[in-house]
Design a protein around this motif. Structure first.
Motif, mmCIF file in Angstrom:
data_model
loop_
_atom_site.group_PDB
_atom_site.id
_atom_site.type_symbol
_atom_site.label_atom_id
_atom_site.label_comp_id
_atom_site.label_asym_id
_atom_site.label_seq_id
_atom_site.Cartn_x
_atom_site.Cartn_y
_atom_site.Cartn_z
ATOM 1 N N LEU A 108 -14.645 -29.674 -35.860
ATOM 2 C CA LEU A 108 -15.231 -28.885 -34.777
ATOM 3 C C LEU A 108 -14.501 -29.139 -33.460
ATOM 4 O O LEU A 108 -14.224 -28.194 -32.699
ATOM 5 N N ARG A 109 -14.179 -30.413 -33.210
ATOM 6 C CA ARG A 109 -13.462 -30.743 -31.979
ATOM 7 C C ARG A 109 -12.068 -30.136 -31.980
ATOM 8 O O ARG A 109 -11.573 -29.667 -30.935
ATOM 9 N N ASN A 110 -11.419 -30.115 -33.140
ATOM 10 C CA ASN A 110 -10.091 -29.503 -33.231
ATOM 11 C C ASN A 110 -10.155 -28.008 -32.928
ATOM 12 O O ASN A 110 -9.263 -27.459 -32.263
ATOM 13 N N ARG A 111 -11.213 -27.356 -33.423
ATOM 14 C CA ARG A 111 -11.365 -25.931 -33.114
ATOM 15 C C ARG A 111 -11.563 -25.725 -31.615
ATOM 16 O O ARG A 111 -10.991 -24.803 -31.015
ATOM 17 N N GLU A 112 -12.396 -26.590 -31.007
ATOM 18 C CA GLU A 112 -12.617 -26.469 -29.566
ATOM 19 C C GLU A 112 -11.315 -26.681 -28.795
ATOM 20 O O GLU A 112 -11.010 -25.941 -27.848
ATOM 21 N N LEU A 113 -10.545 -27.703 -29.206
ATOM 22 C CA LEU A 113 -9.278 -27.959 -28.522
ATOM 23 C C LEU A 113 -8.294 -26.810 -28.722
ATOM 24 O O LEU A 113 -7.537 -26.463 -27.803
ATOM 25 N N ALA A 114 -8.304 -26.227 -29.924
ATOM 26 C CA ALA A 114 -7.416 -25.090 -30.172
ATOM 27 C C ALA A 114 -7.795 -23.907 -29.283
ATOM 28 O O ALA A 114 -6.917 -23.222 -28.730
ATOM 29 N N ASP A 115 -9.107 -23.678 -29.132
ATOM 30 C CA ASP A 115 -9.547 -22.595 -28.244
ATOM 31 C C ASP A 115 -9.159 -22.887 -26.797
ATOM 32 O O ASP A 115 -8.687 -21.989 -26.079
ATOM 33 N N GLU A 116 -9.365 -24.142 -26.375
ATOM 34 C CA GLU A 116 -8.987 -24.506 -25.006
ATOM 35 C C GLU A 116 -7.481 -24.375 -24.798
ATOM 36 O O GLU A 116 -7.021 -23.937 -23.731
ATOM 37 N N LEU A 117 -6.713 -24.757 -25.815
ATOM 38 C CA LEU A 117 -5.258 -24.638 -25.714
ATOM 39 C C LEU A 117 -4.830 -23.182 -25.618
ATOM 40 O O LEU A 117 -3.909 -22.838 -24.856
ATOM 41 N N GLU A 118 -5.498 -22.326 -26.365
ATOM 42 C CA GLU A 118 -5.167 -20.905 -26.304
ATOM 43 C C GLU A 118 -5.487 -20.336 -24.927
ATOM 44 O O GLU A 118 -4.712 -19.550 -24.364
ATOM 45 N N VAL A 119 -6.635 -20.739 -24.364
ATOM 46 C CA VAL A 119 -6.987 -20.285 -23.013
ATOM 47 C C VAL A 119 -5.965 -20.783 -21.999
ATOM 48 O O VAL A 119 -5.512 -20.028 -21.120
ATOM 49 N N ALA A 120 -5.567 -22.066 -22.126
ATOM 50 C CA ALA A 120 -4.577 -22.619 -21.204
ATOM 51 C C ALA A 120 -3.232 -21.910 -21.351
ATOM 52 O O ALA A 120 -2.528 -21.675 -20.357
ATOM 53 N N ARG A 121 -2.877 -21.568 -22.595
ATOM 54 C CA ARG A 121 -1.604 -20.870 -22.807
ATOM 55 C C ARG A 121 -1.613 -19.496 -22.140
ATOM 56 O O ARG A 121 -0.629 -19.077 -21.517
ATOM 57 N N LYS A 122 -2.746 -18.801 -22.265
ATOM 58 C CA LYS A 122 -2.839 -17.489 -21.632
ATOM 59 C C LYS A 122 -2.794 -17.610 -20.112
ATOM 60 O O LYS A 122 -2.158 -16.788 -19.435
ATOM 61 N N GLU A 123 -3.466 -18.636 -19.573
ATOM 62 C CA GLU A 123 -3.416 -18.844 -18.132
ATOM 63 C C GLU A 123 -2.002 -19.199 -17.685
ATOM 64 O O GLU A 123 -1.552 -18.778 -16.613
ATOM 65 N N LEU A 124 -1.305 -19.975 -18.513
ATOM 66 C CA LEU A 124 0.060 -20.348 -18.163
ATOM 67 C C LEU A 124 0.994 -19.146 -18.194
ATOM 68 O O LEU A 124 1.926 -19.048 -17.385
ATOM 69 N N GLU A 125 0.735 -18.231 -19.130
ATOM 70 C CA GLU A 125 1.566 -17.033 -19.196
ATOM 71 C C GLU A 125 1.429 -16.190 -17.932
ATOM 72 O O GLU A 125 2.369 -15.496 -17.537
ATOM 73 N N LYS A 126 0.256 -16.268 -17.305
ATOM 74 C CA LYS A 126 0.047 -15.476 -16.095
ATOM 75 C C LYS A 126 0.923 -15.955 -14.945
ATOM 76 O O LYS A 126 1.305 -15.158 -14.085
#
Length: 204
Positions: free
Chosen positions: A103-121
């Motif tokens: 469950l924590r890995n899924r949460e971290l993966a979601d957070e990483l995806e959000v951070a990646r999208k923010e970084l792309e901006k």
């Protein structure tokens, strides 16, 4: 004469000279001898049986002593059951931990995806030389990078890293200029950098 004696001995019956009492004694003596012989055989048989029983008894005693020294089977079984219970509890705990980790890995993966999208901006604001810090200075040719990279580049060459237009240290202008403690918005492109520089010049 000798022949007469031999003839007399052959025809002589010794039982004739024994009376009835003597015959009874002889029969009784023979019976006693037979009984003694039977007793001797029985004694030998009993002695052999006694020796066999002694050997069997010693073997049984050794077996009992060995069994006495062995741990109790019930205690061993109970100990094994306790170990199995402990291992079962540990297994359940490991399963729960693995579930929490997934469950924590899924949460971290979601957070990483959000951070990646923010970084792309804001990825276009990253320095194109070191790719670590953001662009903080611009050149007269409107190309921009971080001031540290431009200063290091100028120490080796005097041309723009992209268009080769020559520049000097005084030509490097900071992008984020403002009055007091205010800062300008992060530019979206190199064209916005030029607008900020012009705006800063007008305000100066």
């Amino acid at each position: 004469m000798p022949s007469d004696i031999a003839e007399m001995q052959s025809t002589l019956n010794l039982d004739y000279f024994l009376n009835d009492d003597d015959c009874d004694i002889q029969v009784e003596y023979g019976s006693v001898l037979d009984a003694a012989s039977n007793m001797r055989r029985k004694f030998s048989s009993v002695l052999r049986q006694a020796r066999q029983l002694k050997t069997t008894l010693q073997a049984k005693q050794a077996e009992l002593e060995h069994e006495r020294q062995r741990p109790n089977l019930r205690e061993i079984a109970e100990t094994n059951r306790n170990k199995l219970r402990q291992q079962s509890r540990r297994l359940r705990q490991c399963k729960d931990d693995n579930k929490s980790l997934r469950l924590r890995n899924r949460e971290l993966a979601d957070e990483l995806e959000v951070a990646r999208k923010e970084l792309e901006k804001v990825d276009h604001l990253r320095c194109n030389i070191c790719m670590v810090t953001f662009k903080s200075a611009t050149l007269p040719c409107d190309h921009s990078a971080c001031r540290e990279c431009l200063s290091l580049w100028l120490g080796k060459k005097t041309g723009c890293p992209w268009c080769r237009q020559s520049f000097e240290a005084d030509d490097i202008r900071d992008i984020y200029l403002g009055s007091g403690s205010e800062t300008r918005d992060v530019p979206e492109s190199d064209a916005d950098v030029t607008d900020l520089i012009s705006l800063a010049s007008d305000s100066g």
